[in-house]
Design a protein around this motif. Structure first.
Motif, short mmCIF file in Angstrom:
data_model
loop_
_atom_site.label_atom_id
_atom_site.label_comp_id
_atom_site.label_asym_id
_atom_site.label_seq_id
_atom_site.Cartn_x
_atom_site.Cartn_y
_atom_site.Cartn_z
N PHE A 277 0.86 -1.19 0.00
CA PHE A 277 0.00 0.00 0.00
C PHE A 277 0.90 1.25 0.00
O PHE A 277 1.74 1.40 0.89
N ALA B 166 -8.98 1.51 -4.43
CA ALA B 166 -8.89 2.97 -4.48
C ALA B 166 -7.89 3.36 -5.57
O ALA B 166 -7.46 2.50 -6.35
N GLU B 167 -7.52 4.61 -5.61
CA GLU B 167 -6.71 5.16 -6.72
C GLU B 167 -5.48 4.32 -7.06
O GLU B 167 -5.04 4.33 -8.19
N HIS B 168 -4.93 3.66 -6.06
CA HIS B 168 -3.66 2.95 -6.24
C HIS B 168 -3.87 1.49 -6.63
O HIS B 168 -2.91 0.79 -6.92
N GLU C 132 -9.13 3.92 -11.55
CA GLU C 132 -8.74 5.31 -11.82
C GLU C 132 -8.95 6.16 -10.57
O GLU C 132 -8.27 7.16 -10.37
#
Lengths: 331, 304
Positions: free
Chosen positions: B66, B139-141, B146
């Motif tokens: 993460f 999520a974004e990562h 996206e």
């Protein structure tokens, strides 16, 4: 004191000329938020979203991701209360550079409780990555958009409109995370922190107090987040009887709370009087009436000083003068 | 390196593999979003293996730690969009983008990325493991994501805002958004549909997995969304309906010309497609595997 007119209009036009990637998004309140001329001059950069703020906030996230700089325009209350989840998940979490231009902050609207953003600072302060600016005069309107543009993340501005006094020299712009020292004593009796429209009142109160020989520090605060200005710590320490805060909104979560947190963290054990809305919603009425009715005017500040100093100071309403009239008849 | 042309047989096989892999996770972990895999496997794999014009994956095929939440000091972490071939640092605006709103389907997305060679098979071991980048709800990562879609109703607006930005800048890539029918109860979706039609976003395509279920039961028993075709057309959209398990039908529907309008493709699907052992449980948001069914599920898995 000079009254300036529509400074936001002039400044958003200036910014648009300097930065072609700036877009204005309006949820049907643009003409009430001084972007009418922007729309005429830059029709292709003026995005009407209709009365649909939730979609506006997330849509702005999409635009910001592709390199645009959206400046959202509507009343402050509609930019945090009904859209908090969109503010947090679409904008704040990914730390997108979206500027929320929130007009008629606090009690500066006769629109009543639905239109008054009275706990916006307390709410947005809990949202990571945001900066919060609470505007107090025309000079700050002239500088805040540049500061917001340069900030690496989302920004919430409590913006003033129409007739706004120029309390501070035009050649001394607002500085990020730095209070403006309006009065300073080497060994002060009291320190006053004020923000938004309450600074105009606080300046009158501070002058009246000084006239009675009270040594007063007075700092105007416009950056509510971050809140790490060492001048604030210094001014809290240099206050024999204690500290007074006065703000245009609830005393829970705003300027008074910010100062209380600093005092507690730095171990500054002094009394603090927080002036503002005392955990209440407000009536829909004129600014003049509301400042007086809810005890947020210069006279209330004087009473706070008397409480801290433990004695009457003999200051009357005549010493302070009337609250400046403002015509809010147009929404 | 990802291939660019796949046969129907290959896409069908990929969808089958996704179902099997998610069932395997379901057995291993004691539960998973299996019905979502069953309903959307053909949709997602047809998108990735045929419809979307994506560049090769730029993401690391291995699971990653993460990378921390975004913030002023952490903006350059590897984005999930890298796996769709999009790099903010070096963007190719002629390619398509996929915004994934039905974020509970994260496992289906990860497994689909494996099928088209955008993510390593071994990475799936880190699905929903503490401290890794492939959360249960991404999520974004997270690979393929996206944005952070966990709060329903927002991604469609973010995707539409992106499509609007593409229009304003003259980019030719298309913006896709995938969602599921339960989300259509969110008011924000309809604010967005209104605005996307108003701004004539004909570079915007929403693909909906109409599996007819949501957390508390069948969608029709919670809040009526129908008649959806009429509603969406009234909002100014081009609307196509298709069998969401038929690869050619999905492709045809997405290929429908929609000049001046955004396109909605309603893919009618079954939440137990290809997985008869869970049919008696339908509708079901989350399939739990306990000792009572582990053996039969495992037997079914081994025979898939």
């Amino acid at each position: 004191m000079k009254l300036e007119v529509n400074r936001h209009n002039a400044n958003i036009l200036r910014m648009a000329e300097q930065h072609p990637e700036i877009l204005v998004l309006s949820a049907d309140l643009g003409t009430s938020c001084e972007v009418k001329e922007f729309r005429q001059k830059y029709p292709d950069r003026y995005i009407t979203t209709g009365i649909a703020e939730q979609n506006m906030v997330s849509w702005a996230a999409g635009l910001a991701r592709e390199g645009f700089r959206p400046f959202l325009h509507t009343f402050a209350v509609f930019l945090y209360r009904r859209v908090l989840d969109q503010v947090e998940m679409s904008i704040a979490y990914p730390n997108l550079p979206v500027v929320f231009c929130g007009f008629v902050p606090g009690i500066t609207t006769p629109g009543g409780v639905t239109h008054q953003s009275t706990n916006d600072i307390g709410v947005i302060r809990t949202v990571p990555n945001f900066a919060i600016f609470d505007i107090g005069d025309a000079t700050e309107i002239d500088s805040v958009l540049d500061i917001a543009y340069d900030y690496n993340g989302p920004v919430f501005i409590r913006q003033l409109r129409k007739n706004v006094p120029r309390l501070f020299p035009a050649n001394q712009p607002m500085q990020f995370n730095r209070a403006r020292i309006l009065r300073s004593e080497s060994a002060a009796d009291l320190t006053i922190f004020s923000s938004s429209i309450c600074t105009e009142e606080a300046m009158k109160a501070a002058a009246a107090l000084a006239g009675k020989g009270v040594k007063v520090n007075h700092l105007h605060v416009s950056t509510l987040k971050p809140f790490t200005d060492p001048q604030v710590v210094e001014a809290c320490r240099n206050a024999k009887y204690g500290v007074i805060t006065v703000e245009n909104g609830t005393v829970i979560g705003g300027l008074g709370t910010c100062v209380a947190e600093v005092m507690a963290e730095k171990g500054i054990a002094k009394p603090l009087v927080k002036i503002g809305l005392r955990d209440t919603y407000a009536h829909g009425a004129s600014k003049m009436f509301l400042l007086k009715h809810y005890g947020m005017d210069a006279m209330s500040l004087v009473q706070g000083a008397e409480k801290l100093m433990g004695k009457p100071l003999g200051i009357t309403e005549e010493d302070i003068g009337e609250i400046r009239f403002e015509d809010f008849s147009a929404v | 390196m990802s291939k660019t042309a796949y046969t129907n047989e290959e896409i069908k096989r990929a969808a089958h593999n996704v179902r099997k892999r998610v069932l395997g996770l379901c057995i291993d972990r004691g539960g998973c979003y299996l019905t979502q895999a069953c309903s959307s496997a053909e949709i997602l794999n047809t998108l990735y293996m045929r419809i979307l014009n994506l560049g090769p994956s730029l993401g690391n095929p291995d699971a990653q730690r993460f990378p921390g939440v975004p913030g002023p000091e952490n903006m350059n972490y590897p984005k999930g969009s890298l796996y769709n071939g999009f790099d903010y640092a070096n963007p190719d605006y002629t390619r398509d983008r996929l915004f994934f709103s039905c974020c509970h389907y994260a496992v289906v997305l990860y497994c689909s990325l494996v099928e088209c060679g955008r993510l390593g098979e071994k990475a799936i071991e880190k699905f929903n493991v503490d401290g890794w980048n492939m959360e249960m709800i991404g999520a974004e990562h997270s690979p393929g994501f996206e944005n952070t879609a966990g709060s329903l109703g927002q991604t469609v607006s973010i995707a539409a805002g992106t499509a609007h930005a593409y229009k304003l800048k003259g980019h030719t890539g298309r913006i896709f958004c995938m969602l599921s029918d339960g989300e259509l109860q969110e008011g924000q979706d309809w604010e967005c549909f209104n605005m996307a039609a108003y701004y004539n976003l004909d570079n915007f395509i929403v693909v909906a997995d109409m599996n007819g279920q949501q957390l508390e039961g069948w969608t029709k028993d919670q809040m009526n969304n129908e008649p959806l075709i009429d509603r969406l057309r009234a909002f100014g959209w081009e609307v196509q309906e298709c069998d969401g398990h038929d690869i050619d039908a999905i492709t045809r529907a997405v290929d429908t010309p929609h000049p001046g309008k955004p396109l909605m493709v309603l893919c009618r699907t079954h939440p137990d497609q290809g997985m008869p052992i869970i049919s008696p449980l339908m509708p079901k948001h989350f399939i739990t595997v306990n000792d009572a069914v582990r053996e039969s599920y495992t037997r079914f898995y081994e025979n898939m």
